[in-house]
Scaffold this motif. Structure first.
Motif, short mmCIF file in Angstrom:
data_model
loop_
_atom_site.label_atom_id
_atom_site.label_comp_id
_atom_site.label_asym_id
_atom_site.label_seq_id
_atom_site.Cartn_x
_atom_site.Cartn_y
_atom_site.Cartn_z
N VAL A 107 0.62 -0.91 -0.29
CA VAL A 107 -0.17 -0.05 0.34
C VAL A 107 0.80 1.38 -0.06
CG1 VAL A 107 -1.62 1.05 1.38
CG2 VAL A 107 -1.99 -1.63 0.88
N GLY A 108 1.99 1.68 0.78
CA GLY A 108 2.53 2.36 1.40
C GLY A 108 3.89 3.02 0.01
N ALA A 109 4.25 1.52 -0.83
CA ALA A 109 5.06 1.46 -1.97
C ALA A 109 3.67 2.66 -3.10
CB ALA A 109 5.78 0.08 -2.79
N LEU A 110 2.22 1.91 -3.05
CA LEU A 110 1.45 2.48 -4.23
C LEU A 110 0.85 3.17 -4.32
CD1 LEU A 110 -0.55 -0.73 -4.62
CD2 LEU A 110 0.25 -0.36 -6.34
N VAL A 111 1.48 3.94 -2.79
CA VAL A 111 0.46 5.43 -3.14
C VAL A 111 1.27 6.47 -3.59
CG1 VAL A 111 -0.56 7.46 -0.96
CG2 VAL A 111 -1.48 5.09 -1.73
N THR A 112 3.14 6.15 -2.15
CA THR A 112 4.33 7.44 -2.45
C THR A 112 4.13 7.30 -3.81
OG1 THR A 112 4.91 6.29 -0.39
CG2 THR A 112 6.54 7.23 -2.22
N ALA A 127 8.43 10.35 4.14
CA ALA A 127 8.85 10.03 5.72
C ALA A 127 7.15 9.96 6.00
CB ALA A 127 9.50 10.33 6.27
N LEU A 128 6.56 11.56 5.76
CA LEU A 128 4.99 11.81 6.52
C LEU A 128 4.39 11.00 5.93
CD1 LEU A 128 5.52 15.88 7.16
CD2 LEU A 128 5.91 13.93 8.57
N LEU A 129 4.18 11.36 5.14
CA LEU A 129 3.83 9.93 4.15
C LEU A 129 3.07 8.19 4.43
CD1 LEU A 129 0.83 9.69 1.86
CD2 LEU A 129 3.39 9.50 0.32
N TRP A 130 4.12 8.12 4.42
CA TRP A 130 4.68 6.36 4.63
C TRP A 130 4.25 6.33 6.27
CZ3 TRP A 130 5.57 1.55 3.12
CH2 TRP A 130 6.12 1.64 1.83
N SER A 131 4.95 7.71 7.16
CA SER A 131 3.85 7.41 8.10
C SER A 131 2.75 7.56 8.64
CB SER A 131 5.48 8.38 9.65
OG SER A 131 6.08 8.34 9.35
N GLY A 132 1.13 8.16 7.91
CA GLY A 132 0.27 8.68 7.94
C GLY A 132 0.06 6.92 7.28
N ASP A 134 14.30 19.46 -10.23
CA ASP A 134 13.37 19.02 -9.59
C ASP A 134 12.52 17.80 -9.50
OD1 ASP A 134 13.70 21.93 -7.95
OD2 ASP A 134 13.83 22.54 -9.74
N ALA A 135 12.25 17.34 -11.15
CA ALA A 135 10.85 16.49 -11.13
C ALA A 135 11.93 15.22 -10.96
CB ALA A 135 10.82 15.99 -12.78
N ALA A 136 13.48 15.17 -11.27
CA ALA A 136 14.52 13.97 -10.97
C ALA A 136 14.44 14.17 -8.92
CB ALA A 136 15.45 14.49 -11.42
N GLY A 137 14.58 15.05 -8.89
CA GLY A 137 14.11 15.04 -6.99
C GLY A 137 13.33 14.92 -6.27
N VAL A 138 12.09 14.22 -7.21
CA VAL A 138 11.29 14.25 -6.46
C VAL A 138 10.85 12.62 -6.51
CG1 VAL A 138 8.27 14.10 -6.67
CG2 VAL A 138 9.85 16.28 -6.45
N LEU A 139 11.37 11.90 -7.67
CA LEU A 139 11.04 11.25 -7.64
C LEU A 139 12.12 10.01 -7.25
CD1 LEU A 139 10.96 11.07 -12.17
CD2 LEU A 139 8.85 10.06 -9.57
N VAL A 140 13.62 10.74 -6.97
CA VAL A 140 15.12 9.96 -6.19
C VAL A 140 14.17 10.11 -4.80
CG1 VAL A 140 16.93 10.00 -5.24
CG2 VAL A 140 16.20 9.86 -8.04
N GLY A 141 13.90 11.17 -4.40
CA GLY A 141 13.45 11.10 -2.84
C GLY A 141 12.29 9.76 -2.21
N ALA A 142 11.47 10.34 -3.96
CA ALA A 142 11.00 9.15 -2.93
C ALA A 142 10.73 7.09 -3.03
CB ALA A 142 9.25 8.83 -4.37
N ALA A 143 12.37 7.13 -3.61
CA ALA A 143 12.62 5.84 -4.29
C ALA A 143 13.36 5.76 -2.89
CB ALA A 143 13.63 5.81 -5.53
N VAL A 144 14.09 6.65 -2.35
CA VAL A 144 14.37 6.52 -1.51
C VAL A 144 14.28 6.08 -0.23
CG1 VAL A 144 16.27 7.71 0.15
CG2 VAL A 144 16.78 7.84 -2.22
N VAL A 145 12.86 6.65 0.20
CA VAL A 145 12.14 6.66 1.18
C VAL A 145 11.77 5.04 0.76
CG1 VAL A 145 10.04 7.55 2.28
CG2 VAL A 145 11.22 9.35 1.56
N THR A 146 10.48 5.17 0.17
CA THR A 146 10.57 3.92 -0.47
C THR A 146 10.89 2.77 -0.04
OG1 THR A 146 8.62 4.55 -1.78
CG2 THR A 146 8.85 2.05 -1.49
N ALA A 147 12.27 2.74 -0.26
CA ALA A 147 13.19 1.83 -0.10
C ALA A 147 13.88 1.52 1.56
CB ALA A 147 13.99 1.93 -0.58
N PHE A 148 13.43 3.07 2.39
CA PHE A 148 14.57 2.37 3.42
C PHE A 148 13.10 2.05 4.49
CE2 PHE A 148 17.46 6.65 3.57
CZ PHE A 148 18.37 5.60 2.59
#
Length: 158
Positions: free
Chosen positions: A19-24, A117-122, A43-57
């Motif tokens: 669920v977290g991976a799909l929503v993220t 991280a806030l999204l995943w926590s929610g 900036d778009a690349a920053g968003v995608l890489v940031g989302a991938a980092v959080v999902t992996a973590f």
């Protein structure tokens, strides 16, 4: 140390990871498109890489904590804290290794990590709040368990 008794192992449910991976993923695609159109493709690349980092973590944390919990419940807190420390060091290394004027915007990536991280926590909070969590193993539903013994010791039919 509280070792598990045979037959009392409770499976660790990691369904929140899907669920977290799909929503993220959905939020990241929309945010990357908006960031790309407004601020640029770095900036778009920053968003995608940031989302991938959080999902992996979060996936790594979930798997490590579940693995530790399968061994013994007392290992989950040290596993969580140790994993958090390793992830913080890795994130620090990633952010420092990126060039300041590179192919992605580091500040956007850092903000994406915070928002992710806030999204995943929610997502985890909602997942826990909407699941029936039992303090003891519930009895089997009627008709699916063993028949209760009759007063004379024989099995009865309901």
């Amino acid at each position: 140390m509280s070792a598990r008794r045979p037959g009392t192992e409770v499976p660790w449910d990691l369904s929140f990871l899907r669920v977290g991976a799909l929503v993220t993923g959905a939020v990241a695609v929309v945010a990357a498109l908006v960031a790309g159109l407004i601020a640029g493709w770095a900036d778009a690349a920053g968003v995608l890489v940031g989302a991938a980092v959080v999902t992996a973590f979060f996936v790594v944390s979930g798997v490590v904590i579940a693995w530790a919990g399968r061994i013994d419940d007392t290992f989950t807190l040290p596993a969580a804290l140790g994993t958090f420390f390793v992830k913080a060091v890795v994130l620090f290394g990633i952010l420092n290794a990126l060039p300041e004027d590179g192919w992605l915007d580091r500040r956007t990536m850092a903000w994406s990590v915070i928002v992710g991280a806030l999204l995943w926590s929610g997502i985890q909070l909602r997942w826990v709040w909407t699941r029936p969590l039992y303090y003891v193993t519930p009895p089997p539903p009627p008709g699916q368990g063993s028949l209760p013994p009759a007063p004379d010791g024989t099995a009865t039919r309901g």
